[in-house]
Write a protein that holds these residues in place. Structure first.
Motif, PDB file in Angstrom:
ATOM      1  N   ARG A  98       0.770  -1.455   0.020  1.00 46.24           N
ATOM      2  CA  ARG A  98      -0.148  -0.067   0.052  1.00 46.24           C
ATOM      3  C   ARG A  98       0.867   1.228  -0.151  1.00 46.24           C
ATOM      4  NH1 ARG A  98      -3.699  -2.091  -2.860  1.00 46.24           N
ATOM      5  NH2 ARG A  98      -4.898  -3.805  -1.921  1.00 46.24           N
ATOM      6  N   ALA A  99       2.183   1.178   0.033  1.00 49.99           N
ATOM      7  CA  ALA A  99       2.879   2.444  -0.206  1.00 49.99           C
ATOM      8  C   ALA A  99       3.268   2.585  -1.764  1.00 49.99           C
ATOM      9  CB  ALA A  99       4.374   2.010   0.554  1.00 49.99           C
ATOM     10  N   GLU A 100       3.432   3.911  -2.098  1.00 47.55           N
ATOM     11  CA  GLU A 100       3.741   4.103  -3.476  1.00 47.55           C
ATOM     12  C   GLU A 100       5.153   4.445  -3.622  1.00 47.55           C
ATOM     13  OE1 GLU A 100       0.566   6.499  -5.414  1.00 47.55           O
ATOM     14  OE2 GLU A 100      -0.271   6.661  -3.587  1.00 47.55           O
ATOM     15  N   TYR A 101       5.536   4.332  -4.873  1.00 43.47           N
ATOM     16  CA  TYR A 101       7.201   4.177  -5.299  1.00 43.47           C
ATOM     17  C   TYR A 101       7.138   4.913  -6.700  1.00 43.47           C
ATOM     18  CZ  TYR A 101       7.770   1.395  -0.981  1.00 43.47           C
ATOM     19  OH  TYR A 101       7.790   0.892   0.127  1.00 43.47           O
ATOM     20  N   ARG A 102       8.249   5.340  -6.962  1.00 37.55           N
ATOM     21  CA  ARG A 102       8.878   5.781  -8.155  1.00 37.55           C
ATOM     22  C   ARG A 102      10.284   5.708  -8.402  1.00 37.55           C
ATOM     23  NH1 ARG A 102       7.266  12.300  -8.847  1.00 37.55           N
ATOM     24  NH2 ARG A 102       8.674  12.887  -7.124  1.00 37.55           N
ATOM     25  N   VAL A 103      10.866   5.666  -9.614  1.00 43.43           N
ATOM     26  CA  VAL A 103      12.315   5.736  -9.645  1.00 43.43           C
ATOM     27  C   VAL A 103      12.693   7.179 -10.244  1.00 43.43           C
ATOM     28  CG1 VAL A 103      12.151   4.949 -12.062  1.00 43.43           C
ATOM     29  CG2 VAL A 103      14.096   4.801 -10.799  1.00 43.43           C
ATOM     30  N   LEU A 104      13.739   7.773  -9.917  1.00 45.86           N
ATOM     31  CA  LEU A 104      14.297   9.081 -10.733  1.00 45.86           C
ATOM     32  C   LEU A 104      15.586   8.772 -11.033  1.00 45.86           C
ATOM     33  CD1 LEU A 104      13.173  11.281  -7.163  1.00 45.86           C
ATOM     34  CD2 LEU A 104      11.968  11.067  -9.661  1.00 45.86           C
ATOM     35  N   GLU A 115       5.844   7.368 -13.073  1.00 44.60           N
ATOM     36  CA  GLU A 115       4.651   7.329 -12.249  1.00 44.60           C
ATOM     37  C   GLU A 115       4.869   6.677 -10.984  1.00 44.60           C
ATOM     38  OE1 GLU A 115       1.260   6.478 -14.731  1.00 44.60           O
ATOM     39  OE2 GLU A 115       1.957   7.815 -16.439  1.00 44.60           O
ATOM     40  N   TRP A 116       3.907   7.232  -9.867  1.00 45.44           N
ATOM     41  CA  TRP A 116       3.560   6.509  -8.668  1.00 45.44           C
ATOM     42  C   TRP A 116       3.069   5.017  -9.141  1.00 45.44           C
ATOM     43  CZ3 TRP A 116       6.527   8.116  -4.861  1.00 45.44           C
ATOM     44  CH2 TRP A 116       6.729   9.550  -4.647  1.00 45.44           C
ATOM     45  N   ASP A 117       3.683   3.938  -8.328  1.00 45.11           N
ATOM     46  CA  ASP A 117       3.149   2.936  -8.624  1.00 45.11           C
ATOM     47  C   ASP A 117       3.144   2.123  -7.052  1.00 45.11           C
ATOM     48  OD1 ASP A 117       2.384   0.681 -10.869  1.00 45.11           O
ATOM     49  OD2 ASP A 117       3.521  -0.590  -9.182  1.00 45.11           O
ATOM     50  N   GLU A 118       1.674   1.874  -6.816  1.00 45.71           N
ATOM     51  CA  GLU A 118       1.299   1.219  -5.273  1.00 45.71           C
ATOM     52  C   GLU A 118       1.312  -0.211  -5.312  1.00 45.71           C
ATOM     53  OE1 GLU A 118      -2.668   0.953  -2.535  1.00 45.71           O
ATOM     54  OE2 GLU A 118      -2.432   2.775  -3.771  1.00 45.71           O
ATOM     55  N   MET A 119       2.340  -0.682  -4.297  1.00 51.08           N
ATOM     56  CA  MET A 119       2.367  -1.982  -4.152  1.00 51.08           C
ATOM     57  C   MET A 119       1.320  -2.770  -3.605  1.00 51.08           C
ATOM     58  SD  MET A 119       5.666  -4.006  -2.016  1.00 51.08           S
ATOM     59  CE  MET A 119       6.752  -3.522  -3.202  1.00 51.08           C
ATOM     60  N   PRO A 120       0.551  -3.875  -4.073  1.00 48.39           N
ATOM     61  CA  PRO A 120      -0.558  -4.412  -3.547  1.00 48.39           C
ATOM     62  C   PRO A 120      -0.207  -5.190  -2.355  1.00 48.39           C
ATOM     63  CG  PRO A 120      -0.357  -4.665  -5.939  1.00 48.39           C
ATOM     64  CD  PRO A 120       1.044  -4.241  -5.473  1.00 48.39           C
ATOM     65  N   GLU A 121      -1.352  -5.737  -1.793  1.00 47.88           N
ATOM     66  CA  GLU A 121      -1.101  -6.656  -0.715  1.00 47.88           C
ATOM     67  C   GLU A 121      -0.900  -7.894  -1.004  1.00 47.88           C
ATOM     68  OE1 GLU A 121      -1.677  -6.122   2.507  1.00 47.88           O
ATOM     69  OE2 GLU A 121      -2.560  -4.371   2.669  1.00 47.88           O
ATOM     70  N   ARG A 122       0.185  -8.419  -0.246  1.00 51.77           N
ATOM     71  CA  ARG A 122       0.762  -9.997  -0.850  1.00 51.77           C
ATOM     72  C   ARG A 122      -0.289 -11.074  -0.823  1.00 51.77           C
ATOM     73  NH1 ARG A 122       5.723 -12.404   2.513  1.00 51.77           N
ATOM     74  NH2 ARG A 122       6.652 -10.538   1.590  1.00 51.77           N
ATOM     75  N   VAL A 123      -0.387 -11.725  -1.701  1.00 56.24           N
ATOM     76  CA  VAL A 123      -1.456 -12.983  -1.792  1.00 56.24           C
ATOM     77  C   VAL A 123      -0.619 -13.986  -1.823  1.00 56.24           C
ATOM     78  CG1 VAL A 123      -3.166 -14.218  -3.244  1.00 56.24           C
ATOM     79  CG2 VAL A 123      -3.364 -11.748  -3.042  1.00 56.24           C
ATOM     80  N   LEU A 124      -0.839 -15.002  -0.639  1.00 56.38           N
ATOM     81  CA  LEU A 124      -0.047 -15.987  -0.239  1.00 56.38           C
ATOM     82  C   LEU A 124      -0.014 -17.073  -1.466  1.00 56.38           C
ATOM     83  CD1 LEU A 124      -0.047 -16.298   3.444  1.00 56.38           C
ATOM     84  CD2 LEU A 124       1.908 -15.388   1.885  1.00 56.38           C
ATOM     85  N   LEU A 125       1.114 -17.737  -1.965  1.00 64.43           N
ATOM     86  CA  LEU A 125       0.847 -18.878  -2.864  1.00 64.43           C
ATOM     87  C   LEU A 125       0.811 -20.226  -1.916  1.00 64.43           C
ATOM     88  CD1 LEU A 125       3.168 -19.592  -5.698  1.00 64.43           C
ATOM     89  CD2 LEU A 125       2.824 -21.402  -4.179  1.00 64.43           C
ATOM     90  N   GLU A 126      -0.164 -21.080  -1.827  1.00 64.86           N
ATOM     91  CA  GLU A 126      -0.458 -22.180  -1.442  1.00 64.86           C
ATOM     92  C   GLU A 126      -0.493 -23.123  -1.850  1.00 64.86           C
ATOM     93  OE1 GLU A 126      -3.994 -21.267   1.058  1.00 64.86           O
ATOM     94  OE2 GLU A 126      -3.347 -19.388   1.739  1.00 64.86           O
ATOM     95  N   ASN A 127      -0.264 -24.557  -1.341  1.00 60.07           N
ATOM     96  CA  ASN A 127      -0.767 -25.523  -2.132  1.00 60.07           C
ATOM     97  C   ASN A 127       0.234 -26.034  -3.284  1.00 60.07           C
ATOM     98  OD1 ASN A 127      -2.174 -26.274   0.257  1.00 60.07           O
ATOM     99  ND2 ASN A 127      -3.861 -25.190  -0.681  1.00 60.07           N
ATOM    100  N   LEU A 128       1.415 -25.563  -3.322  1.00 56.02           N
ATOM    101  CA  LEU A 128       2.141 -26.105  -4.600  1.00 56.02           C
ATOM    102  C   LEU A 128       2.515 -27.656  -4.761  1.00 56.02           C
ATOM    103  CD1 LEU A 128       3.868 -25.624  -7.045  1.00 56.02           C
ATOM    104  CD2 LEU A 128       5.906 -24.934  -5.564  1.00 56.02           C
ATOM    105  N   GLN A 129       2.084 -28.275  -5.726  1.00 53.75           N
ATOM    106  CA  GLN A 129       2.127 -29.609  -5.890  1.00 53.75           C
ATOM    107  C   GLN A 129       2.470 -29.905  -7.344  1.00 53.75           C
ATOM    108  OE1 GLN A 129      -1.650 -31.486  -4.655  1.00 53.75           O
ATOM    109  NE2 GLN A 129      -2.181 -29.723  -3.690  1.00 53.75           N
TER     110      GLN A 129
END
Length: 276
Positions: A98-104, A115-129
């Motif tokens: 939920r923080a926003e970042y950009r490169v200069l 442009e500012w890009d907002e980092m989303p919430e992490r979605v956990l990768l579950e049940n790798l088979q």
């Protein structure tokens, strides 16, 4: 009649006119490629100059830029040149959901920023088979072989728009075939299991299978969608494509100059196992 036919054919080729087409001059555009994740690291950013898609040496590393990554809360992370156009953060750091970042980027007498890009919430990768199917051996059609591939059952958070990118690795090496960009949105499966069909990413017994699930912003998803459509034309994810894909970078106070590439954020989870 045969003799007349031969004369006509020879006459056709003798009158053929050679047409020389003047190709446009190389565009010589700046290309910036960088992603910031929520994992601790130095988060490489690559800066190059592209001469044009017909030039075999089209990517020229830029070695003298000043690079900073900035958060909207005021944090600043400095970068230094490493090799082959890559810049690395001077110290390990990680992005925050939920923080926003950009490169200069400061280069010569001009500046570039994303442009500012907002980092989303992490979605956990579950049940790798590991799942498998039988297929014909490409070297021996009379022989059957077992193909192993990743099978993942991960729930999608309900009630919000989610955008995903998948990365696949075999024994530490990233798959770039059959598709270098694998992306999804949850428009059709919101709140349910994330569907996946990864049978084209094949493994063998004893291989280390690693899968990254990246949660990305809507603008990152749109950029990657456009880029994926162009890769089949050029066969590479960098450089000047025949139809230029516009990213989220621009020159400061120079509106008519174009910058290629993208700087984005991604919240990452991953799973790894050994195929048995």
């Amino acid at each position: 009649m045969k003799r007349i036919a031969y004369i006509l054919i020879l006459g056709f080729f003798a009158c053929e006119e050679v047409v020389v087409v003047d190709l446009p001059a190389p565009q010589n555009l700046i290309v910036v490629e960088g992603w910031l994740s929520d994992s601790l690291g130095r988060h490489p950013i690559r800066i190059t100059r592209s001469n044009g898609f017909a030039d075999k040496n089209s990517v020229i590393p830029i070695e003298d830029a000043q690079v900073l990554v900035q958060s909207k809360t005021g944090e600043v992370f400095s970068y230094s040149y490493n090799i082959d156009g890559y810049y690395l953060a001077d110290a390990d750091y990680e992005g925050t959901s939920r923080a926003e970042y950009r490169v200069l980027i400061e280069l010569d007498t001009f500046s570039i920023r994303s442009e500012w890009d907002e980092m989303p919430e992490r979605v956990l990768l579950e049940n790798l088979q590991v799942d498998s199917f039988e297929d014909n051996d490409p070297d021996d059609p009379d022989r059957q072989i077992t193909i192993y591939y990743p099978k993942i059952t991960t729930p999608d958070p309900a009630g919000q728009d989610n955008f995903y990118r998948w990365l696949f690795f075999k024994n530490g090496e990233r798959f770039n075939e059959p598709e270098p960009i694998t992306i999804q949105n949850d428009r059709l499966f919101d709140g349910n299991l994330i569907p996946n069909n990864f049978q084209n990413f094949d493994y063998e017994i004893g291989d280390e299978m690693t899968v990254h699930l990246l949660s990305i912003s809507p603008s990152s998803f749109n950029y990657l969608s456009l880029l994926r459509s162009q890769i089949t034309t050029l066969g590479t994810s960098s450089g000047t494509t025949p139809a230029v894909v516009t990213g989220n970078l621009s020159y400061v106070n120079v509106p008519n100059r174009q910058v290629l590439g993208y700087f984005g954020t991604a919240a990452m989870s991953y799973g790894t196992l050994t195929v048995q």
